[in-house]
Design a protein around this motif. Structure first.
Motif, PDB file in Angstrom:
ATOM      1  N   VAL A  33       0.606   6.805   6.289  1.00 22.26           N
ATOM      2  CA  VAL A  33       1.212   5.555   6.728  1.00 22.26           C
ATOM      3  C   VAL A  33       2.724   5.722   6.597  1.00 22.26           C
ATOM      4  CG1 VAL A  33       1.292   3.047   6.459  1.00 22.26           C
ATOM      5  CG2 VAL A  33      -0.791   4.296   5.844  1.00 22.26           C
ATOM      6  N   ASP A  38       3.222  -0.137  10.095  1.00 19.29           N
ATOM      7  CA  ASP A  38       1.826  -0.534  10.033  1.00 19.29           C
ATOM      8  C   ASP A  38       0.965   0.605  10.541  1.00 19.29           C
ATOM      9  OD1 ASP A  38       2.432  -3.080   9.158  1.00 19.29           O
ATOM     10  OD2 ASP A  38       2.206  -4.025  11.131  1.00 19.29           O
ATOM     11  N   PHE A 126      -9.819   0.399  -2.752  1.00 23.97           N
ATOM     12  CA  PHE A 126      -8.504   0.798  -3.257  1.00 23.97           C
ATOM     13  C   PHE A 126      -8.448   0.574  -4.772  1.00 23.97           C
ATOM     14  CE2 PHE A 126      -7.706  -0.908   1.092  1.00 23.97           C
ATOM     15  CZ  PHE A 126      -7.294   0.273   1.702  1.00 23.97           C
ATOM     16  N   ILE A 132      -1.812   2.304  -1.862  1.00 27.03           N
ATOM     17  CA  ILE A 132      -1.031   1.212  -1.290  1.00 27.03           C
ATOM     18  C   ILE A 132       0.165   0.959  -2.216  1.00 27.03           C
ATOM     19  CG2 ILE A 132      -1.073  -1.184  -0.504  1.00 27.03           C
ATOM     20  CD1 ILE A 132      -2.987   0.684   0.996  1.00 27.03           C
ATOM     21  N   GLY A 143       3.725  -3.364  -0.271  1.00 28.95           N
ATOM     22  CA  GLY A 143       2.614  -2.872   0.526  1.00 28.95           C
ATOM     23  C   GLY A 143       1.601  -3.982   0.719  1.00 28.95           C
ATOM     24  N   VAL A 145      -2.360  -5.047   2.714  1.00 30.40           N
ATOM     25  CA  VAL A 145      -3.545  -4.761   3.521  1.00 30.40           C
ATOM     26  C   VAL A 145      -3.859  -6.035   4.292  1.00 30.40           C
ATOM     27  CG1 VAL A 145      -6.004  -4.226   3.508  1.00 30.40           C
ATOM     28  CG2 VAL A 145      -4.450  -3.026   1.948  1.00 30.40           C
ATOM     29  N   SER A 162      -3.567 -11.528   4.337  1.00 31.16           N
ATOM     30  CA  SER A 162      -3.021 -10.248   3.884  1.00 31.16           C
ATOM     31  C   SER A 162      -3.022 -10.228   2.365  1.00 31.16           C
ATOM     32  CB  SER A 162      -1.608 -10.032   4.429  1.00 31.16           C
ATOM     33  OG  SER A 162      -0.716 -11.039   3.990  1.00 31.16           O
ATOM     34  N   THR A 196      -5.334  -3.202   8.697  1.00 35.18           N
ATOM     35  CA  THR A 196      -3.954  -2.757   8.899  1.00 35.18           C
ATOM     36  C   THR A 196      -3.319  -2.542   7.542  1.00 35.18           C
ATOM     37  OG1 THR A 196      -3.756  -3.995  10.978  1.00 35.18           O
ATOM     38  CG2 THR A 196      -1.708  -3.308   9.906  1.00 35.18           C
ATOM     39  N   ILE A 197      -2.799  -1.332   7.318  1.00 35.96           N
ATOM     40  CA  ILE A 197      -2.079  -1.031   6.080  1.00 35.96           C
ATOM     41  C   ILE A 197      -0.593  -1.094   6.396  1.00 35.96           C
ATOM     42  CG2 ILE A 197      -1.666   0.692   4.283  1.00 35.96           C
ATOM     43  CD1 ILE A 197      -4.472   1.814   4.947  1.00 35.96           C
ATOM     44  N   ARG A 198       0.114  -1.936   5.683  1.00 34.19           N
ATOM     45  CA  ARG A 198       1.555  -2.139   5.910  1.00 34.19           C
ATOM     46  C   ARG A 198       2.345  -1.532   4.752  1.00 34.19           C
ATOM     47  NH1 ARG A 198       3.427  -7.722   8.282  1.00 34.19           N
ATOM     48  NH2 ARG A 198       2.643  -6.573  10.116  1.00 34.19           N
ATOM     49  N   ASN A 199       3.122  -0.522   5.059  1.00 30.45           N
ATOM     50  CA  ASN A 199       3.969   0.149   4.076  1.00 30.45           C
ATOM     51  C   ASN A 199       5.398  -0.346   4.260  1.00 30.45           C
ATOM     52  OD1 ASN A 199       5.346   1.891   2.381  1.00 30.45           O
ATOM     53  ND2 ASN A 199       5.033   3.694   3.662  1.00 30.45           N
ATOM     54  N   VAL A 207      -2.981   7.426   2.311  1.00 31.30           N
ATOM     55  CA  VAL A 207      -4.057   6.568   1.824  1.00 31.30           C
ATOM     56  C   VAL A 207      -5.377   7.299   2.005  1.00 31.30           C
ATOM     57  CG1 VAL A 207      -5.250   4.372   2.129  1.00 31.30           C
ATOM     58  CG2 VAL A 207      -2.755   4.482   2.323  1.00 31.30           C
TER      59      VAL A 207
END
Length: 340
Positions: A33, A38, A126, A132, A143, A145, A162, A196-199, A207
């Protein structure tokens, strides 16, 4: 991404000689990521089965068998043989001999085999936050999810809730809903949709999903509605890429054929696994043509380049955009893209 899987076999020695007991293949899949980006991705690994058996009787939402262990958390019953193979439903309650489901499974009959598996939750998928980025200040997450709202109507829906992982410096360590700060450790990650993983940091993260390799596909509901187009936010549920031609999306009816390639009935939107930036658009969209103008097969929307060999990545996020039509739910049973 990198998928590494191996079969788990145990050689047992007993009074009568040697016996080999084989469990699910297990392994991991890793996704990068990028910084301040995203990444939309599915979870292509499952929880290990906590019970495998065959139904003695099936009557509506009630299934009888023997030897069911005490279940914890939220679980699903997945049918693995018979007319309903691939169909699943959430377990409402259970005893050692009876399993009650939230809804009946059409076609599920006595003697059909099935498995019980726990749903992934944020804390099991996780653990301790996984990779994350941890948020020391829950009001300024580093971070997130994002889970999809599977009840959303129309196209391009906003994400659902989220979640952030907090390190314990302000609240107890764990998962929390972003904004409300409600404890979210046990929030279920749907097996039918991507996440959606937001870094939000300045460094990329990797991840990793660890679990069992799916040996039985599970159905995904694909919805068409009379009121307009509908996006179905789904995934490649396997840790292996699959071509559009081999995906089963067209043969199952999940993506309807388009007689006129310039006016597609349904579209398939595919997301890349190397996105940079927030709120990414899909990398390309595709239609299935019935052969009345061009050769039957998959084509890129707009360019009409042949797309039969285009791959959906392992765990890839995809969207089926159904055109308006009579209200309908298609039970899509994905095709396993590897030999067990």
């Amino acid at each position: 991404s990198l998928a590494a899987v191996f079969a788990s076999s145990v050689l047992l020695t007993g009074a009568n000689g040697l016996t080999t007991a084989t469990t699910d293949p297990v392994g991991f899949v890793s996704y990068r990521v990028n910084a301040n980006s995203d990444q939309k991705v599915g979870v292509p690994m499952t929880q290990a089965a906590v019970f495998s058996g065959a139904a003695t009787t099936v009557s509506g939402t009630s299934v009888t068998t023997s030897g069911v262990p005490v279940l914890s958390g939220k679980n699903m019953l997945l049918v693995t043989s018979g007319a309903a193979a691939g169909s699943w439903e959430e377990v409402a309650s259970s005893t050692s001999t009876t399993i009650s489901l939230l809804s009946a499974i059409s076609g599920f009959s006595s003697s059909d085999s099935f498995e019980i598996r726990q749903f992934w939750t944020l804390s099991s998928l996780f653990p301790n936050g996984g990779a994350i980025p941890v948020s020391p200040d829950p009001e300024n997450p580093l971070g997130l999810v994002l889970l999809n709202d599977l009840t959303a109507v129309g196209i391009n829906p906003a994400s659902g809730a989220s979640y952030l992982y907090h390190d314990g410096s302000v609240l107890d360590a764990g998962w929390y809903e972003n904004g409300s700060f409600e404890v979210a450790n046990d929030v279920v990650v749907s097996p039918e949709s991507f996440i959606t993983i937001r870094n939000l940091t300045s460094s990329a993260v990797n991840v990793v999903f660890v679990g069992s390799v799916p040996t039985t596909p599970s159905t995904i509901d694909v919805v068409r509605r009379a009121g307009g187009q509908q996006d179905n936010l789904i995934l490649n549920q396997f840790p292996s890429a699959v071509t559009l031609a081999d995906s089963g999306l067209s043969t199952s009816g999940a993506v309807a054929s388009s007689p006129d390639p310039e006016n597609p009935v349904d579209l398939l939107l595919v997301y890349t696994l190397s996105n940079s930036g927030l709120n990414p658009a899909s990398s390309a969209s595709y239609l299935y043509h019935d052969g009345s103008v061009l050769d039957a097969g998959w084509y890129e929307n707009g360019s009409f380049e042949n797309a039969n060999n285009v791959q959906i990545p392992d765990g890839g996020a995809i969207v089926i955009r159904k055109g308006s039509g009579p209200n309908q739910v298609t039970k899509f049973v994905p095709v396993i893209p590897y030999t067990l």
